[in-house]
Design a protein around this motif. Structure first.
Motif, short mmCIF file in Angstrom:
data_model
loop_
_atom_site.label_atom_id
_atom_site.label_comp_id
_atom_site.label_asym_id
_atom_site.label_seq_id
_atom_site.Cartn_x
_atom_site.Cartn_y
_atom_site.Cartn_z
N UNK A 1 0.84 -1.19 0.00
CA UNK A 1 0.00 0.00 0.00
C UNK A 1 0.88 1.25 0.00
N UNK A 2 0.32 2.34 -0.47
CA UNK A 2 1.09 3.58 -0.57
C UNK A 2 1.19 4.24 0.80
N UNK A 3 2.41 4.62 1.17
CA UNK A 3 2.69 5.32 2.43
C UNK A 3 3.17 6.73 2.13
N UNK A 4 2.71 7.68 2.94
CA UNK A 4 3.18 9.05 2.83
C UNK A 4 3.64 9.48 4.22
N UNK A 5 4.86 9.99 4.29
CA UNK A 5 5.41 10.46 5.57
C UNK A 5 4.97 11.89 5.81
N UNK A 6 4.38 12.16 6.97
CA UNK A 6 3.96 13.50 7.38
C UNK A 6 4.53 13.76 8.76
N UNK A 7 5.58 14.57 8.85
CA UNK A 7 6.24 14.91 10.12
C UNK A 7 6.63 13.63 10.85
N UNK A 8 6.00 13.33 11.99
CA UNK A 8 6.37 12.15 12.75
C UNK A 8 5.32 11.03 12.64
N UNK A 9 4.58 11.02 11.52
CA UNK A 9 3.58 9.97 11.33
C UNK A 9 3.57 9.49 9.88
N UNK A 10 2.87 8.38 9.67
CA UNK A 10 2.71 7.79 8.34
C UNK A 10 1.24 7.79 7.99
N UNK A 11 0.92 8.10 6.74
CA UNK A 11 -0.43 7.99 6.23
C UNK A 11 -0.45 6.82 5.27
N UNK A 12 -1.41 5.92 5.46
CA UNK A 12 -1.53 4.72 4.64
C UNK A 12 -2.75 4.88 3.72
N UNK A 13 -2.50 4.70 2.42
CA UNK A 13 -3.56 4.83 1.41
C UNK A 13 -3.77 3.49 0.73
N UNK A 14 -5.02 3.16 0.47
CA UNK A 14 -5.32 1.91 -0.23
C UNK A 14 -6.51 2.03 -1.11
#
Length: 130
Positions: free
Chosen positions: A117-130
């Motif tokens: 799945x696609x991951x996007x790094x935002x500051x100190x967290x990860x956003x997971x897209x599916x």
């Protein structure tokens, strides 16, 4: 003269129906590929080193190995069962397929690897897209 008018009317009707059908097919196929939804936002510190953070409801796991973080779908590529995650592999409780921690098939009947799945790094967290 009337014959020519009927042919022209039939041609215009065919053109309109064909155009609308083509537009509908274009919208259907372009929308199905481009719609990604945000599955979760996870703080980086929640993902264990050399471990996995499993989201059973959303059917994915965030895995960290050697400082690298990636997200794998937990949907078996054989028939869609939800996989079980262990420290060494991902296994299907329905039909016995197993996958390594990178999603590659190690034992069938599944014959395709698990999608990442696609991951996007935002500051100190990860956003997971599916």
């Amino acid at each position: 003269m009337a014959r020519f008018s009927q042919k022209r009317r039939g041609f215009i009707q065919t053109l309109i129906v064909g155009g609308i059908s083509g537009w509908g097919l274009f919208r259907f196929f372009s929308a199905s590929k481009s719609q990604e939804t945000l599955l979760a936002t996870v703080e980086d510190k929640r993902i264990p080193e050399r471990g996995a953070l499993v989201f059973r409801q959303q059917r994915f796991a965030l895995i960290r190995e050697q400082g690298h973080v990636y997200a794998l779908s937990l949907v078996c590529t054989h028939l869609g069962c939800t996989l079980t995650v262990t420290s060494t592999e991902l296994s299907c409780p329905c039909h016995g397929s197993t996958f390594d921690r990178h999603g590659e098939v190690t034992r069938g009947p599944a014959d395709r690897p698990l999608p990442q799945l696609r991951l996007v790094r935002r500051a100190d967290s990860w956003q997971v897209y599916g």
